[in-house]
Design an enzyme around this catalytic site. Structure first.
Site, PDB file in Angstrom:
ATOM      1  N   GLY A  12      37.758   3.647  15.102  1.00 45.31           N
ATOM      2  CA  GLY A  12      37.071   3.689  13.812  1.00 45.31           C
ATOM      3  C   GLY A  12      35.776   2.903  13.842  1.00 45.31           C
ATOM      4  O   GLY A  12      35.329   2.423  14.891  1.00 45.31           O
TER       5      GLY A  12
ATOM      6  N   CYS B  42      39.162   2.442   8.688  1.00 49.39           N
ATOM      7  CA  CYS B  42      40.388   1.944   9.320  1.00 49.39           C
ATOM      8  C   CYS B  42      41.439   1.546   8.284  1.00 49.39           C
ATOM      9  O   CYS B  42      42.633   1.669   8.527  1.00 49.39           O
ATOM     10  CB  CYS B  42      40.065   0.725  10.180  1.00 49.39           C
ATOM     11  SG  CYS B  42      38.881   1.028  11.496  1.00 49.39           S
TER      12      CYS B  42
END
Length: 208
Positions: A164, A37
């Site tokens: 993510g 992320c």
């Protein structure tokens, strides 16, 4: 490229899909891609020429040129990453170690990169840096999931933007485990999410 240097929208543009990574690995004899992320990082053996990769990132991210680290600086950076000391939340990417392991397993490491990653994984693993400095139980995922559960009723609708590792492997799974059922996840693609969660959550993809 990490959150320290670029905003999240720029990082999203620099992110390589699985198909793009497959093509990228064909260009190099030795490469490991670590995408989370908060970071898009590529580790190349010193014998490789990084110019083509830099140009690909430049085109994808709209004229941005990534920061490049060499030799010992690159080694130090990976050690900081696996220790959770390069995170937005101190020690908070406990999940980063499993992400590094997966990146290494999916990568194309040379003998030198193999030594680097296996040493780094040991350094950040059980009994390593985190355990010695009492960082092992600190997790951004746990902090975030606990925050949601303290402030949101189980019957409420929960929207998660981004699929993510933090969302997919942590927060969403923790919420499901604790009885939250009305969860929607918006992500660029939904294949991995659908594989992991089936019909237990609602999925909205941005790429068709």
């Amino acid at each position: 490229m990490t959150y320290r240097d670029y905003d999240l929208s720029t990082l999203a543009k620099a992110y390589f899909t699985n198909d793009e990574l497959t093509k990228l690995y064909k260009l190099y004899d030795s490469l490991v891609a670590l995408e989370t992320c908060n970071r898009v990082e590529f580790y190349l053996d010193g014998d490789e020429n990084e110019d083509e990769l830099i140009e690909l990132i430049n085109v994808k991210a709209g004229g941005v040129r990534p920061r490049v680290l060499y030799d010992l600086d690159a080694v130090k950076h990976l050690l900081l990453v696996v220790a959770g000391l390069d995170s937005m939340f101190l020690g908070g990417e406990r999940e980063i170690l499993s992400q590094v392991k997966r990146a290494y397993s999916a990568g194309k490491p040379s003998p030198r990169l193999r030594v680097l990653f296996e040493s780094a994984i040991r350094f950040g693993g059980e009994g390593g840096f985190r355990r010695r400095h009492n960082l092992y139980d600190i997790s951004f995922v746990k902090f975030l999931a606990d925050y949601v559960m303290r402030n949101v009723d189980k019957d409420s609708s929960v929207l998660v933007i981004g699929g993510g590792e933090v969302a997919r492997g942590g927060v969403v799974r923790e919420l499901l485990r604790n009885g939250y059922r009305n969860i929607t996840v918006i992500n660029r693609t939904t294949d991995k999410l659908r594989y992991e969660f089936g019909n237990s959550i609602r999925l909205l993809g941005l790429i068709h």
